[in-house]
Write an enzyme that holds these catalytic residues in place. Structure first.
Site, PDB file in Angstrom:
ATOM      1  N   LYS A 178       1.187-119.228 -84.428  1.00 31.98           N
ATOM      2  CA  LYS A 178       2.264-118.351 -83.948  1.00 31.98           C
ATOM      3  C   LYS A 178       3.393-118.248 -84.987  1.00 31.98           C
ATOM      4  O   LYS A 178       3.953-117.172 -85.202  1.00 31.98           O
ATOM      5  CB  LYS A 178       2.798-118.875 -82.611  1.00 31.98           C
ATOM      6  CG  LYS A 178       4.030-118.168 -82.083  1.00 31.98           C
ATOM      7  CD  LYS A 178       3.808-116.705 -81.703  1.00 31.98           C
ATOM      8  CE  LYS A 178       5.124-116.071 -81.232  1.00 31.98           C
ATOM      9  NZ  LYS A 178       4.992-114.661 -80.914  1.00 31.98           N
ATOM     10  N   LYS A 207      15.421-117.943 -83.980  1.00 30.98           N
ATOM     11  CA  LYS A 207      14.877-119.251 -83.566  1.00 30.98           C
ATOM     12  C   LYS A 207      13.501-119.473 -84.198  1.00 30.98           C
ATOM     13  O   LYS A 207      13.202-120.543 -84.739  1.00 30.98           O
ATOM     14  CB  LYS A 207      14.812-119.281 -82.036  1.00 30.98           C
ATOM     15  CG  LYS A 207      14.226-120.527 -81.411  1.00 30.98           C
ATOM     16  CD  LYS A 207      12.776-120.395 -81.029  1.00 30.98           C
ATOM     17  CE  LYS A 207      12.496-119.295 -80.018  1.00 30.98           C
ATOM     18  NZ  LYS A 207      11.098-119.234 -79.605  1.00 30.98           N
TER      19      LYS A 207
HETATM   20  P1  NAD Z   1      13.992-115.024 -72.016  1.00 34.11           P
HETATM   21  O1  NAD Z   1      15.242-115.678 -72.516  1.00 34.11           O
HETATM   22  O2  NAD Z   1      14.053-113.646 -71.498  1.00 34.11           O
HETATM   23  O3  NAD Z   1      13.326-115.957 -70.894  1.00 34.11           O
HETATM   24  C1  NAD Z   1      13.428-117.341 -70.833  1.00 34.11           C
HETATM   25  C2  NAD Z   1      13.697-117.727 -69.393  1.00 34.11           C
HETATM   26  O4  NAD Z   1      13.735-119.161 -69.306  1.00 34.11           O
HETATM   27  C3  NAD Z   1      15.035-117.223 -68.844  1.00 34.11           C
HETATM   28  O5  NAD Z   1      14.845-116.550 -67.629  1.00 34.11           O
HETATM   29  C4  NAD Z   1      15.873-118.481 -68.674  1.00 34.11           C
HETATM   30  O6  NAD Z   1      16.789-118.408 -67.595  1.00 34.11           O
HETATM   31  C5  NAD Z   1      14.795-119.511 -68.413  1.00 34.11           C
HETATM   32  N1  NAD Z   1      15.208-120.876 -68.712  1.00 34.11           N
HETATM   33  C6  NAD Z   1      15.941-121.323 -69.760  1.00 34.11           C
HETATM   34  N2  NAD Z   1      16.071-122.653 -69.694  1.00 34.11           N
HETATM   35  C7  NAD Z   1      15.396-123.055 -68.589  1.00 34.11           C
HETATM   36  C8  NAD Z   1      15.161-124.310 -67.992  1.00 34.11           C
HETATM   37  N3  NAD Z   1      15.648-125.446 -68.533  1.00 34.11           N
HETATM   38  N4  NAD Z   1      14.395-124.359 -66.870  1.00 34.11           N
HETATM   39  C9  NAD Z   1      13.910-123.215 -66.313  1.00 34.11           C
HETATM   40  N5  NAD Z   1      14.115-121.990 -66.822  1.00 34.11           N
HETATM   41  C10 NAD Z   1      14.845-121.912 -67.955  1.00 34.11           C
HETATM   42  O7  NAD Z   1      12.959-115.144 -73.229  1.00 34.11           O
HETATM   43  P2  NAD Z   1      11.578-114.346 -73.407  1.00 34.11           P
HETATM   44  O8  NAD Z   1      11.806-113.140 -74.223  1.00 34.11           O
HETATM   45  O9  NAD Z   1      10.889-114.236 -72.102  1.00 34.11           O
HETATM   46  O10 NAD Z   1      10.817-115.393 -74.348  1.00 34.11           O
HETATM   47  C11 NAD Z   1      10.313-116.622 -73.845  1.00 34.11           C
HETATM   48  C12 NAD Z   1       9.515-117.315 -74.948  1.00 34.11           C
HETATM   49  O11 NAD Z   1       8.461-116.440 -75.379  1.00 34.11           O
HETATM   50  C13 NAD Z   1      10.333-117.629 -76.195  1.00 34.11           C
HETATM   51  O12 NAD Z   1       9.896-118.847 -76.742  1.00 34.11           O
HETATM   52  C14 NAD Z   1      10.016-116.467 -77.124  1.00 34.11           C
HETATM   53  O13 NAD Z   1      10.184-116.815 -78.483  1.00 34.11           O
HETATM   54  C15 NAD Z   1       8.575-116.185 -76.765  1.00 34.11           C
HETATM   55  N6  NAD Z   1       8.120-114.806 -76.981  1.00 34.11           N
HETATM   56  C16 NAD Z   1       8.906-113.740 -76.635  1.00 34.11           C
HETATM   57  C17 NAD Z   1       8.445-112.438 -76.861  1.00 34.11           C
HETATM   58  C18 NAD Z   1       9.289-111.224 -76.534  1.00 34.11           C
HETATM   59  O14 NAD Z   1       8.941-110.116 -76.982  1.00 34.11           O
HETATM   60  N7  NAD Z   1      10.353-111.330 -75.747  1.00 34.11           N
HETATM   61  C19 NAD Z   1       7.187-112.242 -77.416  1.00 34.11           C
HETATM   62  C20 NAD Z   1       6.382-113.329 -77.719  1.00 34.11           C
HETATM   63  C21 NAD Z   1       6.869-114.623 -77.498  1.00 34.11           C
END
Ligand code: NAD
Length: 308
Positions: free
Chosen positions: A178, A246
């Site tokens: 990744k 990040k």
């Molecule tokens: P996001 O910030 O929208 O979602 C993360 C969620 O986790 C939030 O709803 C937040 O409230 C929750 N959260 C944070 N701390 C927490 C805790 N201690 N306990 C429970 N819930 C908690 O982020 P995202 O865009 O959904 O991305 C999530 C992961 O996926 C990241 O690691 C990101 O790098 C990866 N990712 C994102 C994408 C994208 O296009 N957005 C694509 C591939 C991978």
């Protein structure tokens, strides 16, 4: 053993954000009994119409689960899920299988995998590529690390969220692949920004130029998915600048440990930092183009065209 209500197994889903909400919905629509937890109260409520239930705590979600799936921002949040007072080591899930789909550090993943295995819990790291659209359409590319039996146990659940699913090695290998994926994504976004910046200086119609590039060997997922938003100045997220920064931090940390020189990644990371310093962290990755606006002096009213 599965719950009598579910056709295929009970899933505890932790992290109902941009990606997690779509993935949890797809698991529910595939017939799984999904119970979800997010630190933000109310994040799960929009999924009630798909039968996803909200838990008030991590332990409330995971205790009876056949599998725990997480989609959290970064390494510390996953470490809290594993090691916290309410976490998986303190309150092991019934099914003893944990699949982390967040993008986090490969080394930390390996350490968590060892601690969990010592407690009889299998961990699979299964980060994803494909963005919110891929998550919505259950067409994610999933790169998984972990033991073969753990991967095979996770596979029926992964199939509800993605179409390209590869087991790429032992614990942490999914995260390693990744990070390589993210390096390519960031440098590709940077290359598109530079091409648009140069095209703009010639007075070229950028929307037409994008169509031309898409028809030839310069085409890419980023040009297809982010190019129009760059040109139109639509900075709404998607995948936020903060999250890519990040990921670039994780890439550069891993490169330092190698050591592996990654000069182009170091440069693009500095540009993402510049975007953050200008308050763009919550914007989508296409907002990297605004760094090029600033480099070209456009924010000071400089003309976009070539100097006479
Ligand atoms: P996001 O910030 O929208 O979602 C993360 C969620 O986790 C939030 O709803 C937040 O409230 C929750 N959260 C944070 N701390 C927490 C805790 N201690 N306990 C429970 N819930 C908690 O982020 P995202 O865009 O959904 O991305 C999530 C992961 O996926 C990241 O690691 C990101 O790098 C990866 N990712 C994102 C994408 C994208 O296009 N957005 C694509 C591939 C991978």
């Amino acid at each position: 053993m599965t719950d009598s209500k579910s056709k295929t197994g009970r899933v505890a889903f932790v992290g109902i954000g941009v990606m997690g909400r779509e993935m949890a919905r797809n698991l529910a629509q595939a017939g799984h009994d999904v119970i979800a937890y997010d630190i933000v109260p109310g994040a799960v409520s929009a999924l009630a119409e798909y039968g996803v239930r909200a838990a008030a705590s991590i332990s409330g979600a995971v205790r009876q689960a056949d599998i725990v799936v997480s989609m959290l921002p970064d390494t510390p949040q996953v470490e809290m899920l594993v090691h916290g007072p309410d976490g998986l080591l303190a309150m092991p899930p019934k099914g003893r299988l944990f699949v982390d789909m967040s993008t986090i550090a490969p080394e930390a993943t390996r350490r968590m995998g060892e601690a969990l295995l010592a407690a009889g819990i299998d961990m699979v790291d299964a980060p994803v590529s494909g963005g919110p659209g891929g998550a919505r359409d259950a067409r994610l590319s999933i790169m998984a690390g972990g033991s073969v039996p753990a991967f095979e146990a996770a596979l029926p659940y992964l199939r509800a969220m993605g179409t390209t699913i590869n087991h790429v090695g032992g614990p942490g290998a999914g995260q390693a692949v990744k990070l390589c994926n993210q390096l390519v994504c960031a440098l590709n976004i940077q290359a598109i920004c530079e091409a648009l910046s140069l095209g703009r200086s010639f007075g070229i119609d950028l929307a037409q130029m994008r169509e031309v590039l898409k028809g030839g060997s310069a085409n890419s997922w980023m040009l297809d998915n982010l190019g129009a938003a760059m040109i139109e100045g639509d900075t709404s997220a998607g995948f936020r600048i903060d999250l890519m920064m990040k990921d670039l931090r994780l890439v550069l940390d891993a490169a330092r440990q190698g050591p592996v020189p990654l000069p182009a990644t170091a440069l693009v990371a500095a540009q993402y930092m510049e975007a953050q310093a200008h308050g763009e962290g919550a914007n989508g990755n296409q907002a990297l183009f605004r760094v090029y606006d600033r480099l070209a002096g456009l924010e000071r009213g400089q003309p976009a065209g070539r100097a006479a």
